[in-house]
Structure formats: C-alpha cells, structure tokens
Design a protein around this motif. Structure first.
Motif, PDB file in Angstrom:
ATOM      1  N   UNK A  66       0.849  -1.193   0.000  1.00  0.00           N
ATOM      2  CA  UNK A  66       0.000   0.000   0.000  1.00  0.00           C
ATOM      3  C   UNK A  66       0.883   1.240   0.000  1.00  0.00           C
ATOM      4  N   UNK A  67       0.299   2.369  -0.337  1.00  0.00           N
ATOM      5  CA  UNK A  67       1.003   3.643  -0.331  1.00  0.00           C
ATOM      6  C   UNK A  67       0.357   4.579   0.684  1.00  0.00           C
ATOM      7  N   UNK A  68       1.187   5.367   1.347  1.00  0.00           N
ATOM      8  CA  UNK A  68       0.691   6.366   2.297  1.00  0.00           C
ATOM      9  C   UNK A  68       1.229   7.734   1.893  1.00  0.00           C
ATOM     10  N   UNK A  69       0.322   8.685   1.786  1.00  0.00           N
ATOM     11  CA  UNK A  69       0.677  10.054   1.432  1.00  0.00           C
ATOM     12  C   UNK A  69       0.363  10.973   2.606  1.00  0.00           C
ATOM     13  N   UNK A  70       1.387  11.715   3.043  1.00  0.00           N
ATOM     14  CA  UNK A  70       1.211  12.636   4.169  1.00  0.00           C
ATOM     15  C   UNK A  70       0.753  13.983   3.627  1.00  0.00           C
ATOM     16  N   UNK A  99       0.178   0.140  -7.105  1.00  0.00           N
ATOM     17  CA  UNK A  99      -0.136  -0.477  -8.405  1.00  0.00           C
ATOM     18  C   UNK A  99       0.376  -1.914  -8.542  1.00  0.00           C
ATOM     19  N   UNK A 100       1.426  -2.266  -7.796  1.00  0.00           N
ATOM     20  CA  UNK A 100       2.002  -3.609  -7.899  1.00  0.00           C
ATOM     21  C   UNK A 100       1.458  -4.572  -6.841  1.00  0.00           C
ATOM     22  N   UNK A 101       0.485  -4.134  -6.060  1.00  0.00           N
ATOM     23  CA  UNK A 101      -0.051  -4.988  -5.001  1.00  0.00           C
ATOM     24  C   UNK A 101      -0.869  -6.137  -5.585  1.00  0.00           C
ATOM     25  N   UNK A 102      -0.779  -7.288  -4.926  1.00  0.00           N
ATOM     26  CA  UNK A 102      -1.548  -8.460  -5.383  1.00  0.00           C
ATOM     27  C   UNK A 102      -3.004  -8.388  -4.920  1.00  0.00           C
ATOM     28  N   UNK A 103      -3.314  -7.483  -4.004  1.00  0.00           N
ATOM     29  CA  UNK A 103      -4.686  -7.229  -3.585  1.00  0.00           C
ATOM     30  C   UNK A 103      -4.912  -5.727  -3.592  1.00  0.00           C
ATOM     31  N   UNK A 104      -6.163  -5.310  -3.653  1.00  0.00           N
ATOM     32  CA  UNK A 104      -6.476  -3.879  -3.640  1.00  0.00           C
ATOM     33  C   UNK A 104      -6.783  -3.447  -2.212  1.00  0.00           C
ATOM     34  N   UNK A 105      -6.087  -2.424  -1.771  1.00  0.00           N
ATOM     35  CA  UNK A 105      -6.187  -1.947  -0.396  1.00  0.00           C
ATOM     36  C   UNK A 105      -6.931  -0.619  -0.372  1.00  0.00           C
ATOM     37  N   UNK A 106      -7.780  -0.446   0.652  1.00  0.00           N
ATOM     38  CA  UNK A 106      -8.613   0.750   0.779  1.00  0.00           C
ATOM     39  C   UNK A 106      -8.481   1.328   2.186  1.00  0.00           C
ATOM     40  N   UNK A 126       3.136   6.938  12.487  1.00  0.00           N
ATOM     41  CA  UNK A 126       1.952   6.824  11.650  1.00  0.00           C
ATOM     42  C   UNK A 126       0.888   6.031  12.405  1.00  0.00           C
ATOM     43  N   UNK A 127      -0.355   6.515  12.366  1.00  0.00           N
ATOM     44  CA  UNK A 127      -1.506   5.804  12.909  1.00  0.00           C
ATOM     45  C   UNK A 127      -2.417   5.506  11.723  1.00  0.00           C
ATOM     46  N   UNK A 128      -2.431   4.234  11.279  1.00  0.00           N
ATOM     47  CA  UNK A 128      -3.025   3.874   9.998  1.00  0.00           C
ATOM     48  C   UNK A 128      -4.199   2.924  10.163  1.00  0.00           C
ATOM     49  N   UNK A 129      -5.200   3.103   9.288  1.00  0.00           N
ATOM     50  CA  UNK A 129      -6.406   2.276   9.316  1.00  0.00           C
ATOM     51  C   UNK A 129      -6.804   1.971   7.871  1.00  0.00           C
ATOM     52  N   UNK A 130      -6.707   0.707   7.486  1.00  0.00           N
ATOM     53  CA  UNK A 130      -7.019   0.316   6.116  1.00  0.00           C
ATOM     54  C   UNK A 130      -7.530  -1.123   6.094  1.00  0.00           C
ATOM     55  N   UNK A 189     -13.219  -5.565   3.706  1.00  0.00           N
ATOM     56  CA  UNK A 189     -13.200  -5.497   5.168  1.00  0.00           C
ATOM     57  C   UNK A 189     -12.913  -6.806   5.853  1.00  0.00           C
ATOM     58  N   UNK A 190     -12.677  -7.874   5.103  1.00  0.00           N
ATOM     59  CA  UNK A 190     -12.344  -9.158   5.731  1.00  0.00           C
ATOM     60  C   UNK A 190     -10.942  -9.145   6.327  1.00  0.00           C
ATOM     61  N   UNK A 191     -10.110  -8.225   5.876  1.00  0.00           N
ATOM     62  CA  UNK A 191      -8.773  -8.029   6.462  1.00  0.00           C
ATOM     63  C   UNK A 191      -8.712  -6.575   6.910  1.00  0.00           C
TER      64      UNK A 191
END
Length: 276
Positions: free
Chosen positions: A216-220, A232-239, A255-259, A264-266
């Motif tokens: 995944x990518x994180x933009x501050x 773009x190269x991830x094997x799954x799509x992260x939201x 970083x305090x991250x929530x994805x 939502x199964x992961x």
C-alpha cells in the motif's frame, strides 16, 4: 694492500654477475603487445562519509565507503555511457540522514579501462578516485597502450532517486482482524520506501502473512492526515477504512493507519514508529 686488491676483485666480480644476470633476465623476454583499445569497460561510483560512531585512536571519525548500485547504458560507437544510480538500504552506520547527503556533486568515480591504457579528465571533469561533481556530463580521454590511439568518452549520470523525510525502518504494532478469527498482533520492522516527496510504499501484515506482494502507499498531507491507497504492484487492492482518519505525528515520527482489503475481511489498525 693485498686486502684492498682482494676487495676490489670481489666487487668487480659481483658487479659483472649483476650485469650478466640482468642481461639474461631481459634478453629472452617476449615483447609485450601494444594494444590499441581505448575503451571504458565499466563504471563504479562510491560515496564517502565520516562515521560519527567509529573513531580512530586519535579520536577522528573513520571514513567509510558505500558502493552505489549502478545501471548503465553504453554506446560504444559514440563513446557515451549513461548511468542510473540507486542507494543501498540504510543500516546502523549508513543511516537515512547520511543517505540524504549523497548527491551528484560528491561522488567518487572509478572506471575500468582497456588493458594497459591510461585515462585523463577533460575540461572540468573530476579526477577519478576522489570526490567530484558529476551533476553534468563529464568527458574523459582514454589513451591506449600503444600511446597513439585515443578515444573520448562522455559520462552522463542521471539524477539520484529522491529520499523523502518519511523513508526508513519503522516498528509496526497494532492489530489485524480477520473475520471469524481472534485479532492478530502486528509486530515487525516495516520499511517505508520513497515514491515522491510526500508518499511512501509499505508492506502490509508482514508479521502475519510475510507476503511481499501486499503493498500500500501512504501520502502525508499538509494537515498531517494520511491518505492510504493500494500500490499499483499490489496483489490485492487496499482501501482506507471509512469513518476513521489515518494520521502522522511529526513530533514522534509515528503513523496511525487504518485500512482494509477483501471488503473489510482483512482489517488493519496499526502504528508505525520510526526506529532510526
């Protein structure tokens, strides 16, 4: 008197032996061919820095050398070598703070050239083997072993990859919730890799899945909120998770991250704290 004559005879004989031996050593040697190749066959670049944590006996910091990774495109007919450099990952000595000091203006160039040839810089090209400025194309002349054949080469070094303020190793903690299972505790060192000045790439769930393809990518953002999206190269799509904001604390470099992924199964709620 006899001793003087004796010493003189001994010295004379010894001198004749040296001359005779030298003649024997050189008389039957084959002539070394005078090569007419004037090529640059390889290029290497180093960066030197003083390690504040390692000192000589006199208290001065030890100068360490880091070899940069080199990709090159060689045009032999035109005498042009285009170089793309990348930096090794940080370690206890070559920290991100030191890595950010690497620039095209303080590189040490080292070139391999044809057998028995010599090389000289042209115009304001840096002397090889000492730190110099490769921020623009630099020209060198290679003189073949025959002393007559020469060839001029241009070395072009592309801009170095950016290292933003967030890149580095982070300690991950928090939880991964998989539907129907008890929460997994996250505990791993995560490396954030620069994408651009505000964005990094990271691996999700390393301590649980250790799947390098879950990215995944994180933009501050300017207000220190964090935008999360799938690489773009991830094997799954992260939201990003809905209804909760991901943030960055510049004071603690946390970083305090929530994805999530798989609808939502992961579900990830994680903290990344800079180690170095």
């Amino acid at each position: 008197m006899k001793n003087k004559i004796y010493n003189y005879l001994i010295q004379s004989i010894f001198l004749m032996l040296i001359i005779g031996t030298s003649s024997c050593l050189t008389g039957n040697l084959e002539d070394i061919p005078e090569f007419n190749d004037a090529e640059i066959t390889d290029v290497k670049f180093d960066f030197r820095y003083k390690d504040a944590n390692s000192n000589w006996v006199d208290g001065e910091p030890i100068v360490k050398v880091v070899r940069l990774n080199v990709e090159k495109d060689v045009n032999v007919s035109e005498g042009i070598i285009e170089v793309t450099l990348s930096l090794p990952a940080p370690d206890a000595s070559f920290t991100n703070e030191i890595r950010r000091q690497v620039s095209l203006t303080n590189l040490v160039g080292k070139f391999n050239i044809s057998t028995a040839a010599t090389i000289e810089p042209l115009n304001d090209a840096p002397t090889l083997g000492i730190p110099g400025d490769f921020s623009s194309g630099r020209r060198y002349r290679v003189i073949a072993a025959d002393g007559t054949t020469t060839k001029e080469w241009t070395i072009k070094v592309n801009p170095l990859p950016e290292i933003n303020a967030f890149e580095g190793y982070y300690q991950e903690s928090g939880t991964l919730v998989r539907i129907g299972n008890a929460p997994d505790e996250l505990d791993a060192e995560i490396y954030l890799q620069t994408i651009d000045s505000k964005t990094c790439r990271a691996q999700a769930g390393k301590s649980v899945f250790n799947n390098s393809g879950i990215l995944y990518q994180i933009q501050v953002n300017a207000d220190n909120t964090v935008t999360i999206k799938s690489d773009p190269n991830s094997v799954v799509e992260i939201f990003p998770q809905g209804g909760v904001t991901s943030t960055y604390d510049p004071a603690t470099k946390t970083f305090d991250l929530h994805y999530h992924y798989r609808n939502g199964e992961r579900l990830f709620d994680t903290k990344l704290v800079l180690i170095e």
